[in-house]
Design a protein around this motif. Structure first.
Motif, mmCIF file in Angstrom:
data_model
loop_
_atom_site.group_PDB
_atom_site.id
_atom_site.type_symbol
_atom_site.label_atom_id
_atom_site.label_comp_id
_atom_site.label_asym_id
_atom_site.label_seq_id
_atom_site.Cartn_x
_atom_site.Cartn_y
_atom_site.Cartn_z
ATOM 1 N N GLU A 77 45.670 40.093 44.509
ATOM 2 C CA GLU A 77 46.346 39.933 43.228
ATOM 3 C C GLU A 77 45.887 38.653 42.517
ATOM 4 O OE1 GLU A 77 47.839 40.768 46.071
ATOM 5 O OE2 GLU A 77 48.711 42.727 45.650
ATOM 6 N N ASP A 78 45.684 37.576 43.303
ATOM 7 C CA ASP A 78 45.143 36.333 42.737
ATOM 8 C C ASP A 78 43.772 36.591 42.126
ATOM 9 O OD1 ASP A 78 47.303 34.759 43.592
ATOM 10 O OD2 ASP A 78 46.272 34.093 45.425
ATOM 11 N N LEU A 117 42.888 45.584 40.876
ATOM 12 C CA LEU A 117 44.299 45.998 40.885
ATOM 13 C C LEU A 117 44.467 47.402 41.447
ATOM 14 C CD1 LEU A 117 45.547 44.514 37.498
ATOM 15 C CD2 LEU A 117 46.216 43.796 39.808
ATOM 16 N N ARG A 169 38.799 43.253 37.047
ATOM 17 C CA ARG A 169 40.241 43.069 37.270
ATOM 18 C C ARG A 169 40.923 44.418 37.481
ATOM 19 N NH1 ARG A 169 43.722 41.209 32.331
ATOM 20 N NH2 ARG A 169 42.900 43.194 31.673
ATOM 21 N N ALA A 226 44.083 46.969 45.208
ATOM 22 C CA ALA A 226 45.220 46.261 45.812
ATOM 23 C C ALA A 226 46.474 47.110 45.854
ATOM 24 C CB ALA A 226 45.487 44.974 45.031
ATOM 25 N N HIS A 227 46.646 47.967 44.867
ATOM 26 C CA HIS A 227 47.884 48.734 44.774
ATOM 27 C C HIS A 227 47.712 50.210 45.156
ATOM 28 C CE1 HIS A 227 50.052 45.363 43.155
ATOM 29 N NE2 HIS A 227 49.030 45.124 42.357
#
Length: 86
Positions: A45-46, A78, A74, A81-82
């Motif tokens: 997320e960072d 994301l 980005r 990550a998700h």
């Protein structure tokens, strides 16, 4: 935080954001890229947040192709990550 843990991602991110807010785009870009280069320190997320900030810096400088590349990175970060919750 930096004296206790040099390179601490949240502290470096805050410094980079301050650089950007004060018009020091080159310094901000260098800090953001250093955080990305140290892949073991920043969370996914960072990393996505940093990539978005780099896109914003490029956009503000009129470097639109570079900005789009960071925004796409980005979005991909994301999604990755998700992915478990999507």
């Amino acid at each position: 935080a930096r004296s206790i843990e040099p390179g601490q991602p949240a502290a470096v991110l805050a410094l980079a954001q301050a650089d950007a807010a004060q018009g020091r785009a080159d310094e901000a870009e260098a800090r953001f890229k250093a955080l990305l280069a140290d892949g073991s320190r920043a969370t996914p997320e960072d990393r996505a947040l940093i990539q978005g900030h780099l896109g914003d810096l490029m956009d503000a400088a009129g470097r639109y192709d570079g900005a789009m590349g960071w925004y796409e990175a980005r979005a991909a970060a994301l999604r990755t990550a998700h992915a478990p919750v999507l």
